[in-house]
Design a protein around this motif. Structure first.
Motif, mmCIF file in Angstrom:
data_model
loop_
_atom_site.group_PDB
_atom_site.id
_atom_site.type_symbol
_atom_site.label_atom_id
_atom_site.label_comp_id
_atom_site.label_asym_id
_atom_site.label_seq_id
_atom_site.Cartn_x
_atom_site.Cartn_y
_atom_site.Cartn_z
ATOM 1 N N TRP A 176 -67.331 24.980 41.922
ATOM 2 C CA TRP A 176 -66.730 25.882 40.678
ATOM 3 C C TRP A 176 -66.359 27.278 41.342
ATOM 4 N N LYS A 177 -65.296 26.423 42.101
ATOM 5 C CA LYS A 177 -64.556 27.850 43.210
ATOM 6 C C LYS A 177 -63.856 28.847 42.100
ATOM 7 N N ILE A 178 -63.812 30.333 42.588
ATOM 8 C CA ILE A 178 -63.131 31.402 42.227
ATOM 9 C C ILE A 178 -61.876 31.806 42.759
ATOM 10 N N TYR A 179 -61.041 31.646 42.164
ATOM 11 C CA TYR A 179 -59.362 31.857 43.156
ATOM 12 C C TYR A 179 -59.059 32.821 42.774
ATOM 13 N N THR A 180 -58.368 34.197 43.995
ATOM 14 C CA THR A 180 -57.860 34.697 44.051
ATOM 15 C C THR A 180 -56.712 34.954 44.666
ATOM 16 N N ARG A 181 -55.693 36.173 43.992
ATOM 17 C CA ARG A 181 -54.452 36.358 44.775
ATOM 18 C C ARG A 181 -54.706 37.146 45.787
ATOM 19 N N SER A 182 -54.737 37.073 47.514
ATOM 20 C CA SER A 182 -54.761 37.882 48.084
ATOM 21 C C SER A 182 -53.976 37.117 49.426
ATOM 22 N N SER A 183 -53.749 38.716 49.915
ATOM 23 C CA SER A 183 -52.499 38.912 51.092
ATOM 24 C C SER A 183 -53.039 38.653 52.109
ATOM 25 N N ILE A 184 -54.025 39.597 52.338
ATOM 26 C CA ILE A 184 -54.954 39.547 53.448
ATOM 27 C C ILE A 184 -55.840 38.930 53.919
ATOM 28 N N LEU A 185 -55.911 37.667 55.862
ATOM 29 C CA LEU A 185 -55.349 36.325 56.129
ATOM 30 C C LEU A 185 -56.765 36.946 56.624
ATOM 31 N N PRO A 186 -56.696 37.663 58.338
ATOM 32 C CA PRO A 186 -57.666 37.898 59.373
ATOM 33 C C PRO A 186 -58.652 37.722 59.082
ATOM 34 N N PRO A 187 -59.407 37.351 60.189
ATOM 35 C CA PRO A 187 -61.340 37.350 60.095
ATOM 36 C C PRO A 187 -61.516 38.836 60.233
ATOM 37 N N GLN A 188 -62.887 39.090 59.928
ATOM 38 C CA GLN A 188 -63.109 40.801 60.227
ATOM 39 C C GLN A 188 -63.625 40.728 61.742
ATOM 40 N N TYR A 189 -63.439 41.758 62.053
ATOM 41 C CA TYR A 189 -64.307 42.188 62.665
ATOM 42 C C TYR A 189 -65.301 43.416 63.136
ATOM 43 N N ILE A 190 -66.249 42.720 63.910
ATOM 44 C CA ILE A 190 -67.359 43.660 63.809
ATOM 45 C C ILE A 190 -67.700 43.991 65.197
ATOM 46 N N SER A 191 -67.527 45.573 65.404
ATOM 47 C CA SER A 191 -67.933 45.527 66.861
ATOM 48 C C SER A 191 -68.816 45.712 67.097
ATOM 49 N N GLY A 192 -68.810 46.518 68.974
ATOM 50 C CA GLY A 192 -70.006 46.049 69.644
ATOM 51 C C GLY A 192 -71.324 46.337 69.402
ATOM 52 N N ASP A 193 -71.046 48.678 68.318
ATOM 53 C CA ASP A 193 -72.518 48.953 68.159
ATOM 54 C C ASP A 193 -72.168 48.954 66.695
ATOM 55 N N SER A 194 -72.102 48.145 66.203
ATOM 56 C CA SER A 194 -71.898 48.731 64.454
ATOM 57 C C SER A 194 -73.433 47.330 64.282
ATOM 58 N N VAL A 195 -73.637 47.505 62.546
ATOM 59 C CA VAL A 195 -75.202 47.152 61.839
ATOM 60 C C VAL A 195 -73.946 46.630 60.922
ATOM 61 N N ILE B 19 -71.829 41.942 51.789
ATOM 62 C CA ILE B 19 -70.695 41.151 52.019
ATOM 63 C C ILE B 19 -69.199 41.720 52.738
ATOM 64 N N ILE B 20 -68.579 41.451 52.922
ATOM 65 C CA ILE B 20 -67.508 41.586 53.709
ATOM 66 C C ILE B 20 -66.199 40.393 53.660
ATOM 67 N N GLY B 21 -64.915 42.062 53.568
ATOM 68 C CA GLY B 21 -64.078 41.384 53.353
ATOM 69 C C GLY B 21 -62.525 40.694 54.370
ATOM 70 N N GLU B 22 -61.992 39.645 54.009
ATOM 71 C CA GLU B 22 -60.711 39.528 55.290
ATOM 72 C C GLU B 22 -60.196 40.495 55.875
ATOM 73 N N GLY B 23 -59.865 40.109 56.779
ATOM 74 C CA GLY B 23 -59.140 41.837 57.529
ATOM 75 C C GLY B 23 -60.209 43.096 58.306
ATOM 76 N N SER B 24 -61.745 43.170 57.226
ATOM 77 C CA SER B 24 -62.247 44.223 57.725
ATOM 78 C C SER B 24 -61.922 45.286 58.774
ATOM 79 N N ASN B 25 -62.479 45.734 59.335
ATOM 80 C CA ASN B 25 -62.751 46.738 60.916
ATOM 81 C C ASN B 25 -64.214 47.206 60.458
#
Lengths: 372, 445
Positions: B293-312, B317-323
């Motif tokens: 039972w998928k939920i669909y949405t319009r999204s224009s941002i595709l790239p993966p999210q980046y989690i940096s070396g010193d983050s926690v 939950i985090i969406g696409e393309g966040s840094n």
């Protein structure tokens, strides 16, 4: 745009090892959320090319699925749009595409029925952003017959799987050697060509008459002294993924902020098929450092310096370092994965240990997944 | 000759003059009420209709009923818009994300329109439907599903339709059991043992049942049409207040369809915040990760999210393309968000494309789209003081920041506060906005 586009996506390479068992190189997942062909296809779309043909042959299921709708690249048009050509049996011909030139020859009608004066030919395994209008302008300015996009690589880099180019001061190509044992230059062909449509039809027809099938060997190299073939240098990022090492390195390049910024933030965008996945979820115990995580992932363990593709589940106490985990992989608890590429749609049993020593190791368990 | 005559006979016998009316016929169509402002969401709905408000990182509230429709096989949806429809219109477009771009049917946006006489806005829920009788008529439906665009749930409307048919009902009302002490906040239905509705109570003091109406109705088309026409003159014609009681009084067969899944009305800032937070549980009651039972949405941002070396990142939950360069705990982060170095984000909702500066500290905030928070600012600190301008909206210690806002660096912001617009350092007395204060510049509410 005064050109039509052709993307050569039929290829396979033994250099991809087990990774090519499942799919054509052009369908290789890249940078978390994309597939390799998205880059050339988006470039075509962003350069306002209206008609694009993709030639597929080797293991095309995955690629055809990816291209099943052309709307993601804005090619869902009444005028022009995206055409996928797989070899078919006709009255004149019942062979596979015997080479790139043959692939074009077998679909010559596509060229003949177009009315744009130029053709941009690109391969589906390049990772780059390019405005094809620029190379076309250059092509016209140089009064070239064929223009070849090329890239300078580091002197110590291994170029043995590329076409190596030597040019004169005016950038006219003097020598073109395919896959040389000893390279005499560090400029390689990127597999992107611009050519006048009529010229291409003429050359391809002549090749076919002589029973020649390869565009590089039988057109570029054979005609390099007769025709005005020019080189156009790419100064921005360009990378080819057609070997396991290059595939791994190209993906890891996306951990660099400037590369990420160039591809993800700067205009124009790269498009891909939308998967309708939920946001990535980080549970207690997840510890992520310097990694790219795609949507639909659920993270419970440690991930360092890695690229995690879509819909990956990482179990408790897992340790993943310097690795690439492709789409839809379930990784059981306490698993250690280091210097590896984990093939897609797999289930890795709990307590497994994988570590690539000298080389990148390709992890394939091919377990059945039990879904409730 | 013969075939032509035969064709002609069929056309006459069906009394249909248009070609292919049988093809166009839809058994059930949906009418989705998306025109409400949702004023209790305060600054979040200052510029957008409530159904267009972001939810769960990458979604908008209307994605849930729209996805339910297509997953239930309802491929004809009229979306009634009125309040601030721009975002909603661009989000829905021609319905591609939900596969509602159809040759026949699909999604149609239905704003109020001028008529030769009697032009008016949509004055009530049922009035909006009444003004679109022509739209519904085109599809010659047997049943009409009435939905509202502001609930979070997954529901198979086809099962509800089966229930409706099995009971030979005129109207079916989806209802869910709620704790008896909460029942006084809802419209309550009282049924007999066959689920036939005997009585209604609107927000009763002493509820006699715990079945609360969810605002989801299936009407048999003929019943709906005659009820709408009979009550056309009623000002602010409403389903709950007028149409349903009218059907009941006129002896219609009304049934309550009991629904026991997750359903959340995100009408207030606090319930909106809670519903978002429930998504980050290990196995959330409302699970977006289910395949079927998928939920669909319009999204224009595709790239993966980046989690940096010193983050926690924990329990989020985090969406696409966040840094993410900072620390994120118990939060819902949208797409394309940047969280700066050494920033700490706790218990917060951060919507698409927001930029959170370095060294910021954010506690229990709802930060709307495209907002910029300057380096070193602190949000959500101090005592719980009741908000001075809208004490009923900005509660539970939440800091609400409207979309496209700018908060300068180095300021400290208290609890139960609201900020909207491009604020500057001079707007903050001593670089502070105390708990319970509001700072709304240009265009906000």
């Amino acid at each position: 745009m005064r050109a039509i586009g052709i993307i050569l996506a039929g290829g396979n390479s033994f250099r991809m090892k087990e990774l090519s068992k499942k799919r054509a190189i052009s369908a290789m997942p890249v940078a978390g959320s994309y597939r390799s062909i998205d880059f050339s296809l988006s470039n075509m779309s962003n350069s306002h090319i209206q008609r694009v043909a993709v030639f597929t042959q080797y293991n095309a299921r995955s690629l055809n699925e990816h291209l099943s709708s052309s709307k993601w690249w804005d090619f869902g048009r009444k005028q022009g749009g995206l055409f996928v050509f797989t070899p078919t049996v006709t009255q004149e011909n019942s062979s596979w595409y015997r080479g790139t030139a043959d692939a074009i020859f077998q679909n010559l009608n596509f060229l003949k029925s177009s009315h744009e004066p130029y053709v941009v030919i690109a391969s589906g395994d390049g990772i780059y952003k390019m405005d094809y209008n620029k190379i076309l302008e250059y092509h016209i300015e140089k009064k070239a017959d064929i223009t070849v996009a090329c890239k300078d690589v580091e002197a110590n880099e291994d170029v043995e799987r590329f076409g190596v180019i030597k040019m004169n001061d005016e950038c006219r190509i003097e020598e073109f050697e395919e896959k040389p044992m000893v390279a005499r230059s560090n400029t390689i062909s990127c597999g992107i060509y611009v050519i006048r449509r009529r010229q291409l039809i003429e050359l391809i027809e002549k090749c076919a008459e002589e029973d020649r099938h390869d565009f590089v060997r039988d057109v570029l190299i054979r005609y390099k002294n007769m025709k005005r073939i020019y080189a156009y240098k790419i100064k921005e990022y360009w990378s080819n993924i057609a070997s396991v090492e290059d595939y791994f390195r190209t993906n890891m390049d996306f951990l660099k902020p400037e590369i990420r910024d160039y591809f993800f933030k700067q205009y124009p965008d790269i498009y891909s098929k939308v998967d309708d996945l939920p946001p990535a979820k980080y549970n207690v115990g997840s510890n992520i450092r310097n990694s790219l995580i795609s949507s639909g992932c659920i993270m419970n363990g440690t991930v360092e310096d890695s690229i995690i593709f879509k819909k990956v589940f990482v179990g408790n106490n897992c340790f993943i370092k310097n690795s690439i985990v492709l789409n839809d992989v379930y990784i059981g608890d306490n698993t250690h994965i280091e210097n590896c590429i984990v093939e897609s749609r797999d289930t890795i049993r709990a307590n497994s240990y994988y570590c690539g020593e000298d080389d990148i190791k390709i992890v394939l368990e091919m377990n059945e997944r039990y879904v409730l | 000759m013969f075939t032509i005559k035969k064709k002609y006979d069929i056309i006459i016998s069906l009394e249909n003059y248009a070609r292919g009316d049988n093809v166009i016929k839809k058994e059930m169509i949906a009418m989705l009420l998306a025109g409400g402002q949702g004023s209790r969401l305060g600054v979040l709905t200052a510029k957008v209709a409530k159904p267009a408000v972001s939810f769960g990182g990458k979604y908008r509230i209307i994605d849930f009923p729209l996805s339910n429709c297509i997953n239930s096989g309802v491929d004809t949806v009229g979306v009634l818009t009125q309040y601030q429809p721009l975002r909603l219109n661009t989000h829905i477009g021609i319905g591609i994300p939900w596969d509602l771009d159809r040759n026949i049917g699909g999604v149609t946006i239905l704003p109020p329109y001028e008529k030769s006489g009697n032009s008016e806005w949509y004055t009530g829920t049922a009035n909006a439907i009444y003004q679109n009788i022509d739209y519904m008529e085109t599809f010659n439906p047997d049943y009409v599903l009435i939905l509202s665009g502001d609930h979070i749930y997954k529901m198979d409307y086809e099962v509800m339709l089966d229930f409706h048919k099995a009971n030979n009902a005129d109207v079916s009302i989806a209802a869910m059991p709620v704790p008896l002490e909460e029942a006084k906040r809802f419209g309550i239905v009282i049924t007999d043992e066959n689920r036939k509705i005997v009585e209604f109570e609107e927000k009763p003091e002493n509820p006699r049942s715990n079945l609360a109406s969810m605002g989801i109705y299936i009407f048999s088309w003929k019943v709906l049409k005659s009820a709408l026409i009979a009550n056309a003159e009623q000002p602010a014609l409403d389903f709950g207040k007028h149409v349903i009681p009218y059907c009941h009084e006129n002896g219609g067969a009304l049934f309550a369809y009991e629904y026991n899944g997750y359903w959340k009305d995100v009408g207030t800032l606090n319930s909106y915040w809670e519903a978002n937070m429930e998504l980050i549980d290990i196995i959330p009651e409302f699970n977006l990760y289910e395949e079927y039972w998928k939920i669909y949405t319009r999204s224009s941002i595709l790239p993966p999210q980046y989690i940096s070396g010193d983050s926690v990142v924990e329990r989020s939950i985090i969406g696409e393309g966040s840094n993410i360069y900072g620390k994120v705990y118990n939060s819902v982060i949208g797409c394309g968000v940047t969280i700066g170095k050494d920033a700490i984000v706790r218990d917060s909702i951060i919507m698409n494309e927001a930029v959170i500066g370095d060294n910021t500290e954010i506690n229990k905030a709802i930060i709307a789209e495209n907002t910029i928070i300057g380096d070193g600012s602190r949000l959500g600190f101090g005592d719980e003081i009741i908000n001075e301008t809208d004490p009923n909206i900005y509660t539970n210690g939440i800091v609400a920041v409207g979309e496209n806002s700018i908060i300068p660096g180095g300021v400290s912001i208290g609890k139960n506060t609201v900020i909207a617009g491009r604020t500057e350092i001079t707007d903050y007395e001593n670089k502070r906005l105390d708990s319970g204060k509001s700072l709304v510049k240009a265009g906000g509410k």
